[in-house]
Write a protein that holds these residues in place. Structure first.
Motif, PDB file in Angstrom:
ATOM      1  N   SER A   1      -0.420  -3.426   5.503  1.00 50.24           N
ATOM      2  CA  SER A   1       0.189  -2.692   4.385  1.00 50.24           C
ATOM      3  C   SER A   1       0.083  -3.430   3.056  1.00 50.24           C
ATOM      4  CB  SER A   1       1.666  -2.416   4.702  1.00 50.24           C
ATOM      5  OG  SER A   1       2.367  -3.646   4.888  1.00 50.24           O
TER       6      SER A   1
ATOM      7  N   GLY B   1      -0.232   2.069  -3.415  1.00 46.01           N
ATOM      8  CA  GLY B   1      -1.527   2.619  -3.050  1.00 46.01           C
ATOM      9  C   GLY B   1      -1.848   3.885  -3.815  1.00 46.01           C
TER      10      GLY B   1
ATOM     11  N   SER C   1       0.818  -1.214   0.000  1.00 50.89           N
ATOM     12  CA  SER C   1       0.000   0.000   0.000  1.00 50.89           C
ATOM     13  C   SER C   1       0.849   1.260   0.000  1.00 50.89           C
ATOM     14  CB  SER C   1      -0.917   0.006   1.225  1.00 50.89           C
ATOM     15  OG  SER C   1      -0.141   0.006   2.418  1.00 50.89           O
TER      16      SER C   1
ATOM     17  N   ILE D   1      -1.977  -4.745  -0.255  1.00 52.30           N
ATOM     18  CA  ILE D   1      -3.139  -4.602  -1.128  1.00 52.30           C
ATOM     19  C   ILE D   1      -3.408  -5.969  -1.743  1.00 52.30           C
ATOM     20  CG2 ILE D   1      -4.077  -3.494  -3.178  1.00 52.30           C
ATOM     21  CD1 ILE D   1      -2.243  -1.137  -2.651  1.00 52.30           C
TER      22      ILE D   1
ATOM     23  N   GLU E   1      -8.074  -1.222  -6.983  1.00 53.27           N
ATOM     24  CA  GLU E   1      -7.950  -2.307  -6.033  1.00 53.27           C
ATOM     25  C   GLU E   1      -9.173  -3.229  -6.084  1.00 53.27           C
ATOM     26  OE1 GLU E   1      -7.147  -0.714  -2.188  1.00 53.27           O
ATOM     27  OE2 GLU E   1      -5.502   0.572  -2.907  1.00 53.27           O
TER      28      GLU E   1
END
Length: 1470
Positions: A1239, A1144, A1140, A1241, A1149
């Motif tokens: 952290s 991010g 992330s 994704i 996502e």
């Protein structure tokens, strides 16, 4: 005149007597209420001429020398007193505030208590004509005692103590130094510490300066007697004190003194305490004595103090400069958790606000408290009193028991060589019984008391239990549930007795009150007490502790006070069920606890703490007068208030126990009357002095005194000759009640249930009296031989309760061991542990022994020897263990209490059962219906013990599934069925049990019964009981599978079994189809049914019991279920998980896509937003609406779900959403971030959606609508990720015909069993097997649920109510019998028509095939789905519809679409 208080017992903080109570000794120093002057009865308030404390170390054996702190100033002005009393922990405490006699000095030397060696002494009163008799009294002292009297000031109190010391030295000699070797005379006897441990450890340490003194130096010192003083027994202590009084009296009479002497003395050597209340007045022989009270119990605490244990270590903060103690901290009370007292107090005035805690010491009597907390009371100066031999026996037993098991500071090496008598006692204590065999089988537990249960009694079919909190709970033994709470006592209910013929319950309590309750099954006149609303814990969860909220009642319980206790109960109400009318109440404030009750000669006799037995008339003529508070007494034995006319509460023997005749001193009880039992005109009493007295109840004349016990008698039971003629009422000798069963100290139990009366015959055991004692024995007395003691039955601990069962004697020990003795041979045949024990009770029709404990639980045990119980387990792994119904033990019921034979050493034995008990208990009176229900529960216990979890990958669970199938197959085969275990081609599929019972009648109809023997997994960590050991609590059977589906399966199986035993045989043919994958998608079921179609030939009706009531009160019939589609939605993105922090905001996502898409399925009110989702929904009929309106479920549903608000507040609308309309539920969301690292994704996100659809929807159309909607919404996001939608499982809906003949038959059966017609309900859940069986067998289905809505199937603590299980069996029996009658035309008058091969129109299900769930729809990108979804949406706009049930949401719907739900059946909608 002064005020004094003394404490003896378990260690206590001194502040709990001295400063903290509202009526503490310090309070009495300036607010005395009962003080007399030395020469006239005048009020006095102040006692400010000094004060003192005296106390012993916690370990009195190691350090027997007491410590004193005395000052010559007012107690309320001494700041040291507050701090010392807050820190001192002691088992023996003396406290005194002084008001000196005119002319005597005020100094620390004259302040009480006085100490000499190991003895403490204090005095309240004065010696009349002291100046006249002083010289004569001093002349009789030896030098040491003379010096002691002179050195402690010229007070009459110190002289009286010196006379006592002189008698000790004169009559007993100098046997032991006053200070043991090794004890420093200058050291304090007890440390000023915060706990008993620290106090004991510091008992030889130096005390801090300023903590108290006997001198002006303000330090704690031993200011004692320089001579040697002997150690004496409690009886010797009493004798020396009585001699002291008689010496003073003789000298006063010789000197012609006319002034009154008040001689209230208290003396202790640390091991015992003796107190006197005595008055000498030559002018008035009946002059009143100075006040003196005593109290005893197990817990003395502040009602407003929430601290646990001792409140020591907490200083009482106050400003020392103001010279005034802080206000008292609360109201104290004396409570009972056991009939054997562990503490006692003596005080000039009551220290608690409740006067019923205290009993006045009779005038001119002595009170003795022994080291083992026996409290004895006896007149002073009466020859032939029973107290001396009683104390000698108690002392001898205590000394011998101490040799057997040394305690305290006694060293075994220093013990003297045991005498032959001691050796015999040691042998008896270590070998209390012959080898034992099987223990009792523990069947169920009743839980509801939050306090110790002190008494029990049975009045069929009810068990009554009295608790420490003053309540009496009523348990219906048929349903094993709490029926009512009778709350009319303020103190612990110590005794219960029943009158079966007149249906009366008698309750007596520590608040000196007796209540008489009439028990009726229908409404009647008078006041009615019913169960109030339960508070605390879940209302439907017996595993949660409960309190029953009832309004507080005053001391006088009148009819008006009882009316309106519950909204459902009023005087004269006609509500169904039991009623309990309080027809009379007797209150006696000054006589103390009532320990025992017995009914003899039409009178209710009660044994009191003040050593008296009193009786009151309980004839019907008296009870018809209504509730009252009555009572009277003669002489000075008053204290029973009278608020209405009525018979008096009379002392047995015309005051024989208040002012005993000198010709009959043995008739007086010297201690508490713990036990009473009646037989004919004879009353037998058991007393704390160890003696048993036999009286003529009519005249009160003492017939016999039975010696033999060496400690207090706590329980009595009696068999007898049953050949006496009956009067017109069926009672022998014209008495009100015949009592062949036990009336023990607290249980006073079964007085022969009227329904079980048999022709009078002479008992084969003769007239036997059984007495249980604290000397760890039960003695057997032969009444036919003048009460000769024919046998002594040794036990391992105090015998608290004695009961009689069919052919057996049952004894309960304080250590929780219950022993069963054959009445024929008087040998112990078995024993078992029941945890802590306080009392016993017996129910012969239910074959149960009840044991009550101090933790508030009641356990029910089989009276019958388990070795003779039928073994139900066959083919399973644990044949014997599985057949026992276990009860969990401990506060959290985390373990099951296994029945086991025990010895006192805790060893298990495996000896064959004693044949004598089998012969004695042959005709045990067990109700046949109870026996049948017990057999069903035992079978369920065995079934539940097999962990047949079908969805588990564990090998042992796979094996358990096979063992469960084999166990059930063997059971059905034993009952006459042709059984086959069908298997599938896949070896992982559990077998299908196919069993067929064939009726002897050729035209019998055929019924198929579907069930499953597999269960859901159970995580024991979330259970309060062992999930695979059936546990019975408050009428509920807890265990995995108990309600889903092993319980209902066995209920039907036992119904069939019992029908096969009828004279005409089984009236119908029965086919069982029991699968092993009912909880895991019915794997292989269809395949195996198709392979064995011939077993189902001619099926007319299909019965299923695999659903639940809509609530907990009213039975139900289920006639419809929704279908189900399990849809999995997956959004895939990057090839791997990303960071992330690095990625991010740069990528689309998958989790966001999934959440957004799923959020479009329903709106905030739970209404489906999928176009076309409501297409095909069958319109509601008026019958549907009427059935929904009859269901009241909102409160129960809110409780079960734990939710406070729902998508609709309209109850009918909410039921429509749950049962009649389709729904969409997101059941889980997971991601590829398995470790849930914050952290990461996830590269993919997964969601599961449960789709429920209803008649007449097509599952393929519903699935297509949901899939198209998801694609459309996903396409709107223009996401580069991919969407997959797959159907993983499906099940079709089912709808029966509630107006059909099969449902009418079921309704009649349910109405007959439950007493009210059932509700017709539909289920929101899905059972695909129902519609499959209906189509395949071409027969209607009737769902007859047995479980309640709160049973918690699939959840922790799954359960089924035993009553539902038993009644379910009855319902099935009625249904099968009526079906057979209908088929043969015998029920034509009822309009029943059952035809073999009913057409499919009688049951409705899907006509189109279900969608395939083996493969997923094609995968498309977002752009491709966008175009396809737009096109589909445009094409379906005209027909897509979804309905809002709420009027507030009707704006989005056209009136035409809303009319869909109002149209009659058969209307077509385009």
């Amino acid at each position: 005149m002064c005020r004094l208080s003394a404490y003896f017992g378990a260690p206590i903080c001194a502040a709990d007597l001295v400063t903290k109570p509202n009526r503490s000794i310090v309070r009495q120093s300036f607010d005395a209420r009962e003080r007399m002057s030395g020469d006239a009865a005048t009020p006095g308030y102040l006692n400010g001429d000094g004060f003192g404390l005296g106390w012993y170390a916690v370990d009195r054996h190691a350090d027997p020398i007491p410590c004193t702190y005395r000052q010559a100033r007012p107690a309320w002005h001494d700041t040291n007193l507050r701090n010392i009393s807050a820190k001192v922990i002691t088992p023996v405490l003396f406290a005194h505030v002084r008001a000196t006699t005119a002319g005597q000095c005020v100094s620390e030397a004259t302040c009480h208590p006085f100490r000499a060696g190991r003895y403490l002494w204090m005095h309240n009163g004065g010696v009349g004509g002291y100046g006249t008799v002083r010289r004569t009294l001093l002349a009789g002292l030896d030098d040491a005692c003379f010096d002691y009297a002179q050195s402690n000031g010229p007070s009459d109190s110190s002289l009286c103590f010196a006379i006592f010391l002189n008698q000790l030295r004169k009559t007993m000699g100098n046997r032991q130094p006053s200070t043991p070797v090794g004890v420093d005379k200058t050291a304090p006897a007890v440390a000023v510490g915060g706990s008993p441990d620290t106090a004991a450890k510091a008992s030889t340490a130096n005390g801090p300066p300023g903590c108290g003194s006997c001198t002006e130096t303000n330090t704690v010192e031993y200011c004692g007697f320089d001579g040697d003083l002997p150690v004496c027994t409690p009886d010797q202590l009493r004798e020396r004190l009585e001699e002291t009084i008689l010496i003073i009296k003789a000298v006063a009479e010789e000197a012609g003194v006319t002034e009154m002497s008040l001689l209230n003395f208290v003396v202790s050597d640390g091991n015992a305490l003796v107190a006197t209340r005595y008055v000498i007045n030559s002018a008035d022989p009946d002059a009143p004595a100075a006040s003196l009270y005593w109290s005893s119990g197990n817990r003395y605490s502040c009602e407003t103090d929430g601290d646990e244990g001792h409140p020591a270590g907490r200083l009482i903060e106050a400003d020392p400069s103001d010279g005034v103690l802080p206000p008292p901290e609360g109201s104290y009370s004396m409570q009972h958790t056991d009939r054997r007292a562990t503490l006692a107090m003596v005080s000039s005035e009551p220290l608690t606000d409740d006067r019923t805690d205290w009993v006045s010491v009779p005038r001119n009597h002595v009170l003795v408290i022994t080291p083992c907390m026996h409290v004895l009371v006896s007149p002073i100066g009466v020859r032939g009193s029973a107290i001396s031999p009683a104390l000698a026996s108690l002392t001898a037993y205590n000394q011998e028991a101490a040799v057997v098991a040394p305690t305290g500071g006694t060293s075994p090496a220093a013990s003297p060589a045991p005498t032959p008598r001691t050796q015999a006692l040691r042998s008896a204590l270590r070998s209390p019984a012959p080898p034992l065999n099987k223990a009792g089988s523990c069947r169920f537990r009743l839980r509801g008391h939050a306090n110790p249960v002190l008494s029990m009694a049975v009045l069929e079919p009810y068990l009554f239990s009295g608790a420490q909190d003053g309540s009496v709970r009523v348990w219906d033994l048929r349903s094993r549930s709490l029926t009512a709470v009778l709350a009319s006592h303020r103190g612990g209910v110590l005794a219960l007795a029943t009158d079966a013929k007149r249906r009366l319950l008698y309750s007596a309590a520590a608040d000196s009150s007796i209540c008489i309750w009439r028990v009726s099954e229908d409404a009647g006149g008078g006041a009615v007490v019913r169960l109030g609303q339960a508070v605390g814990g879940a209302p439907d969860d017996p595993l949660s502790p409960k309190q029953v909220a009832l309004p507080a009642l005053g001391r006088v319980l009148s009819g008006s006070a009882l009316n309106g206790l519950s909204g459902r109960s009023e005087a004269g109400a006609s509500a169904p069920g039991p009623h309990f009318h309080c027809v009379r109440r007797v209150t006696c404030d000054s006589w103390g606890d009532i320990f025992s009750l017995a009914i003899v000669d039409g009178r209710l006799h009660a044994g009191f703490r003040d050593t008296c037995v009193r009786w009151t008339d309980v004839s019907e003529a008296v009870l018809a007068g209504g509730p009252s508070s009555v009572g009277s007494s003669s002489g000075d034995d008053s204290g029973c208030e009278s608020t209405s006319s009525g018979p008096p509460l009379t002392v047995l023997g015309v005051d024989a126990f208040v002012r005993p005749r000198l010709s009959e001193p043995a008739a007086q009880h010297c201690s508490y009357v713990f036990a009473l039992v009646g037989r004919g005109h004879t009353l037998v009493t058991g007393c704390g002095d160890g003696l048993i007295r036999v009286f003529d109840a009519a005249t009160g004349r003492l017939l016999r005194v039975l010696h033999g016990h060496r400690s207090g008698v706590l329980a009595l039971a009696m068999t007898g000759d049953e050949s006496e003629p009956e009067d017109a009422n069926g009672d022998p000798n014209g008495t009100e009640e015949f009592t062949p069963f036990a009336l023990s100290a607290v249980s006073s139990n079964v007085q022969r249930q009227a329904s079980l009366r048999s022709p009078r015959r002479r008992s084969s055991y003769g007239n036997l009296l059984f007495s249980g004692s604290r000397d760890k024995t039960v003695k057997v007395w032969d009444a036919d031989s003048g009460f000769a003691c024919k046998r002594t039955l040794a036990h391992g601990d105090d015998v608290l309760s004695v009961e009689l069962g069919p052919g057996v004697l049952l004894t309960g020990q304080a250590d929780g061991v219950v022993r069963v003795w054959s009445l024929r041979t008087l040998t112990c045949t078995r024993a078992f542990h029941c945890g802590s024990l306080e009392t016993l009770a017996v129910s012969v029709p239910h074959g149960a022994l009840f044991t009550a404990s101090r933790d508030g639980e009641i356990l029910a045990w089989d009276l019958a020897d388990p070795a003779k119980l039928p073994m139900l387990s066959r083919g399973g792994r644990s044949d014997k263990a599985a057949a026992v119904l276990h009860v969990p033990n401990g506060p959290d019921a985390g373990e099951c209490l296994l029945s086991r034979a025990v010895t006192d050493a805790g060893e298990e034995d495996a000896v064959e059962p004693n044949e004598d008990e089998a012969a004695d208990g042959a005709a045990n009176g067990l109700d046949p219906k109870v026996a049948e229900n017990r057999e069903l529960e035992d079978a369920l216990a065995a079934f539940v013990s097999l962990q047949s979890v079908s969805g588990s990958t564990k090998a042992e669970h796979r094996e358990d599934c096979w063992q469960a199938a084999k166990w059930l197959s063997s059971l059905l085969e034993d009952w006459g069925a042709a059984v086959q275990l069908a298997t599938a081609a896949d070896s992982a599929v559990n077998p299908l049990i196919l069993a067929r019972f064939t009726s002897p009648h050729t035209d019998a109809p055929t019924v198929a019964f579907y069930a499953h023997y597999d269960v859901m997994p159970a995580d024991g960590a979330n259970w309060k009981t062992d999930p695979f050991s059936l546990s019975s609590i408050n009428g509920y059977l807890y265990g995995r599978g108990s309600t889903d589906d092993k319980g209902p399966l066995l209920a039907f199986a036992f119904a069939v079994k019992e029908l096969t035993k009828q004279p005409l045989g089984l009236p119908v043919n029965v086919v069982f189809a029991v699968e092993g994958h009912g909880e895991s998608s019915n794997f292989g079921f269809r395949e195996m049914v198709e392979a064995h179609r011939r077993v189902f030939e001619g099926v007319d009706l299909i019965l299923i019991s695999n659903s639940y009531w809509s609530g907990d009160r009213r039975p139900c019939l289920t006639y419809g279920m929704r279908g189900a589609l399990d849809v999995e939605v997956r959004v895939s993105g990057p090839p791997r998980n990303l960071h992330s922090g690095v990625d991010g905001g740069a990528i689309v996502e998958p989790v966001n896509d999934l959440i957004t898409v799923l959020s479009t399925l329903v709106d905030s009110r739970g209404i489906g937003l999928v176009p076309g989702f409501f297409d095909g929904v069958r319109p509601f009929s008026e019958e549907d609406r009427d059935r929904l309106a009859a269901v009241e479920h909102m409160d129960g549903y809110r409780t079960r779900t734990g939710c406070t608000s729902f998508t609709s507040n309209n109850e009918e609308e909410l039921l429509q959403k749950r049962w009649l309309l389709p729904s969409l539920s997101v059941t889980s969301i997971t991601t590829s971030n398995v470790a849930e690292v914050s952290s990461i994704i996830p590269r993919a996100a997964f969601g599961k959606v449960s789709v429920r659809f209803v008649p007449d929807q097509q599952p393929a159309a519903v699935l297509a609508a949901v899939t198209n909607h998801l694609r459309h919404e996903f396409g709107k996001r223009r996401s580069p990720n991919q969407l997959d939608v797959a159907c993983t499982s499906s099940g079709d809906w089912w709808l029966g015909t509630p107006t059909g003949a099969e449902y009418a038959l079921a309704e009649r059966a349910l109405s007959q069993v439950w007493g009210e017609p059932p509700l017709y309900v539909r289920e929101g859940g899905t059972m695909p097997i129902v519609s499959y069986l209906s189509r395949t067998l071409d027969a209607p289905v009737v769902q007859v649920p047995l479980g309640q809505a709160s049973d918690g199937a699939h959840l922790p603590n799954e359960r089924i109510r035993a009553l539902n299980l038993h009644n379910g069996k009855r319902v099935f029996k009625l249904m099968l019998s009526e079906l057979a009658a209908a088929a043969s035309g015998q029920a034509a008058a009822n309009g029943v028509r059952v035809k073999r091969g009913i057409s499919r129109s009688s049951t409705q299900s899907l006509s189109s095939p279900l969608p395939s769930c083996a493969s997923s729809p094609p995968t498309s990108s977002g752009a491709e789905l966008m175009a396809a979804a737009d096109a589909a949406r445009a094409a379906n706009d005209a027909s897509a519809s979804f309905v809002d049930l709420s009027a507030s949401l009707s704006k989005r719907l056209s009136l035409k679409k809303m009319a869909l739900f109002e149209a009659p059946l058969g209307t077509h909608h385009s």
